[in-house]
Design a protein around this motif. Structure first.
Motif: not given
Ligand SMILES: CCCCC/C=C\C/C=C\CCCCCCCC(=O)SCCNC(=O)CCNC(=O)[C@H](O)C(C)(C)COP(=O)(O)OP(=O)(O)OC[C@H]1O[C@@H](n2cnc3c(N)ncnc32)[C@H](O)[C@@H]1OP(=O)(O)O
Length: 196
Positions: A1-17
């Motif tokens: 499983m690629d753990l560098s993909l977005p997950n629900p714990s990611w903040s808006k900033d993290m997701r945006l980047l």
């Protein structure tokens, strides 16, 4: 499983980047680097050259897990790396979770060093093959708030034979705050020399 993909714990900033760098990757100038907990098999033949103890390879490496990936989702190191081959540089977007606290409300220096070493290490690995960190100097200039998102920018500065000199900095998402700067030396392993 690629753990560098977005997950629900990611903040808006993290997701945006993440989305911004995925967009930059569409023309091939940047490449998203997948990250796994224990997938070393691709390099296992290379690793055996340096760690010739077959028992260790079988028993220890088969159980091994990448240190920064050993936390439950959102509690430790959430990160994704993108590499620019033409410029020999890697960007890591990093959200440090609550289990990485050092001074109250801020990231532990060791956690910061871990992400610096990991980002520089990936950059050196891509540039030089099987390398190890020989030297790492970090200036911690401002404390990094716990659970915030930061950007680690790393690059290869110079290559001299087996020696790769790299540097990096950590900035806030708006680039206004310089949190840390680091320089490092990675040494390409010599297959003629045993490490143990
Ligand atoms: C390793 C397997 C990688 C497999 C990857 C597979 C999958 C990747 C998945 C994820 C990657 C994530 C990235 C994580 C990165 C994390 C990296 C680490 O943290 S490594 C752990 C910490 N480092 C160590 O434990 C290294 C310990 N040191 C050593 O083993 C050795 O010292 C060495 C670094 C291997 C160098 O030893 P070697 O015998 O090969 O070289 P020399 O001693 O002859 O030195 C060569 C050259 O370099 C100069 N040198 C060496 N050390 C230093 C130093 N500290 N400061 C300055 N200069 C140094 C030395 O003088 C020689 O120079 P010259 O040739 O000019 O004489």
């Amino acid at each position: 499983m690629d753990l560098s993909l977005p997950n629900p714990s990611w903040s808006k900033d993290m997701r945006l980047l993440f989305d911004q760098f995925m967009k930059k990757s569409e023309d091939g100038s940047w490449k998203h680097l997948p990250s796994y907990k224990n997938k070393f098999s691709r390099r296992i033949e290379d690793i055996k050259v340096f760690f010739p103890d077959a028992k260790l390879i079988k028993e220890k490496i088969s159980q091994a897990q990448l240190f920064p990936r050993n936390f439950e989702e959102g509690l430790g190191f959430e990160y994704a790396m993108f590499h620019n081959h033409a410029e020999d540089r890697t960007v890591c977007i990093f959200q440090g979770g609550p289990y990485l606290q050092g001074a109250p409300g801020f990231l532990h220096g060791g956690a910061i060093a871990t992400m610096i070493d990991s980002t520089l290490g990936m950059t050196a690995l891509i540039a030089g093959g099987i390398v190890m960190t020989a030297n790492l100097n970090i200036n911690f200039k401002r404390p990094i708030p716990l659970c915030s998102v930061v950007v680690i920018n790393s690059q290869v500065d110079k290559v001299e034979g087996r020696k790769l000199f790299l540097s990096c900095n950590i900035r806030s998402v708006d680039e206004q705050t310089l949190y840390s700067e680091a320089t490092s030396l990675f040494v390409k392993l010599d297959p003629e020399k045993s490490l143990t």
